[in-house]
Design a protein around this motif. Sequence first.
Motif, PDB file in Angstrom:
ATOM      1  N   SER A   1       0.853  -1.190   0.000  1.00 46.91           N
ATOM      2  CA  SER A   1       0.000   0.000   0.000  1.00 46.91           C
ATOM      3  C   SER A   1       0.882   1.230   0.000  1.00 46.91           C
ATOM      4  N   THR A   2       0.488   2.250  -0.765  1.00 44.98           N
ATOM      5  CA  THR A   2       1.279   3.480  -0.848  1.00 44.98           C
ATOM      6  C   THR A   2       0.399   4.673  -0.497  1.00 44.98           C
ATOM      7  N   ASP A   3       1.057   5.754  -0.040  1.00 45.89           N
ATOM      8  CA  ASP A   3       0.331   6.992   0.200  1.00 45.89           C
ATOM      9  C   ASP A   3       1.312   8.154   0.200  1.00 45.89           C
TER      10      ASP A   3
ATOM     11  N   ALA B   1       5.084   7.198   1.570  1.00 46.11           N
ATOM     12  CA  ALA B   1       5.271   5.952   2.320  1.00 46.11           C
ATOM     13  C   ALA B   1       4.735   4.777   1.531  1.00 46.11           C
ATOM     14  N   TRP B   2       5.349   3.627   1.752  1.00 43.29           N
ATOM     15  CA  TRP B   2       4.788   2.355   1.307  1.00 43.29           C
ATOM     16  C   TRP B   2       4.818   1.392   2.483  1.00 43.29           C
ATOM     17  N   VAL B   3       3.817   0.508   2.504  1.00 44.65           N
ATOM     18  CA  VAL B   3       3.709  -0.511   3.540  1.00 44.65           C
ATOM     19  C   VAL B   3       3.454  -1.836   2.846  1.00 44.65           C
TER      20      VAL B   3
ATOM     21  N   SER C   1       8.107  -1.582   5.764  1.00 51.30           N
ATOM     22  CA  SER C   1       7.652  -0.287   5.266  1.00 51.30           C
ATOM     23  C   SER C   1       8.830   0.635   5.033  1.00 51.30           C
TER      24      SER C   1
ATOM     25  N   SER D   1       9.444   5.188   4.360  1.00 52.03           N
ATOM     26  CA  SER D   1       8.848   6.510   4.188  1.00 52.03           C
ATOM     27  C   SER D   1       9.948   7.542   4.080  1.00 52.03           C
TER      28      SER D   1
ATOM     29  N   ALA E   1       5.793   7.725  -3.639  1.00 49.28           N
ATOM     30  CA  ALA E   1       5.472   6.501  -2.905  1.00 49.28           C
ATOM     31  C   ALA E   1       5.409   5.305  -3.846  1.00 49.28           C
TER      32      ALA E   1
ATOM     33  N   ASN F   1      -3.541   0.991   4.137  1.00 47.92           N
ATOM     34  CA  ASN F   1      -3.658   2.357   3.628  1.00 47.92           C
ATOM     35  C   ASN F   1      -3.534   3.357   4.768  1.00 47.92           C
TER      36      ASN F   1
ATOM     37  N   ALA G   1       0.119   3.559   5.867  1.00 47.06           N
ATOM     38  CA  ALA G   1       0.906   4.347   4.911  1.00 47.06           C
ATOM     39  C   ALA G   1       0.597   5.835   5.073  1.00 47.06           C
TER      40      ALA G   1
END
Length: 178
Positions: free
Chosen positions: A5-7, A21-23, A29, A31, A46, A127, A130
Motif C-alpha cells: 500500500s502506498t500513500d 510511504a509504502w507498507v 515499510s 517513508s 510513494a 492504507n 501508509a
Amino acid sequence: MITVSTDGSCLRNPGGASGWAWVNHDGSSASGGIASGTNQVAELSAVLEAILAHPGPEELRIESDSQYAIKCASVWVAGWKRKGWRTASGGPVQNLELVQGIERAIAEREGKVVFHWVRGHQGDHFNEKADVLAGTAARAAKRGDVVVTRTGATTPVGAGARPAPAAVAAAAEPDFLF
C-alpha cells in the motif's frame, strides 16, 4: 504476489512539506519526505519507491488511494511516451521525472506490476498505516529534517535502479541528516 500500500501527504498543497510511504502487507515499510512538493509528487514518489524496493519475479500489487498516481503509472503513461512525453492537449506532462522513473522501474522489474485503487481513510489497515507514515515524514521535512525510514524490509529502498538514499535506516528509528 507481493502487496504494497502506498500513500503521499502534503502539508500545504502546493509547495508545502511532503511525505511518501509504502507498507508491504508483510509488515515492512519505508517513508521519506521533501521540504517542498505537492500531493501528486508525494503520491508518485510513494509508488516509485515501492517498485524500486520490491525487485524480483513475483507479481507486485500496489494499492493506492490516488487515482492520479495509478492512472499516471498504468493508463496515461503509454500515450504520453508515444507522444514524446506530451499530454493529449500537447502540453508538458506534469511530474515528468517521477512518471518516467516509474515507467522505467516497471520496465526493468522482472515481475509484473499491477495497481489497485482503494478508498482512502475508510479503515483499510495498510492504507491507514501508509497515511500515518507519510504524514510523519512530511512533518519531519517541515521541521527541516531529511528523513527516510525503513522497517523490516528485505531489500533496500531504491534497489537496482539508483543508489539508496543516504539516510536509509535499517530499524524503525529514523536517521536524521541536517
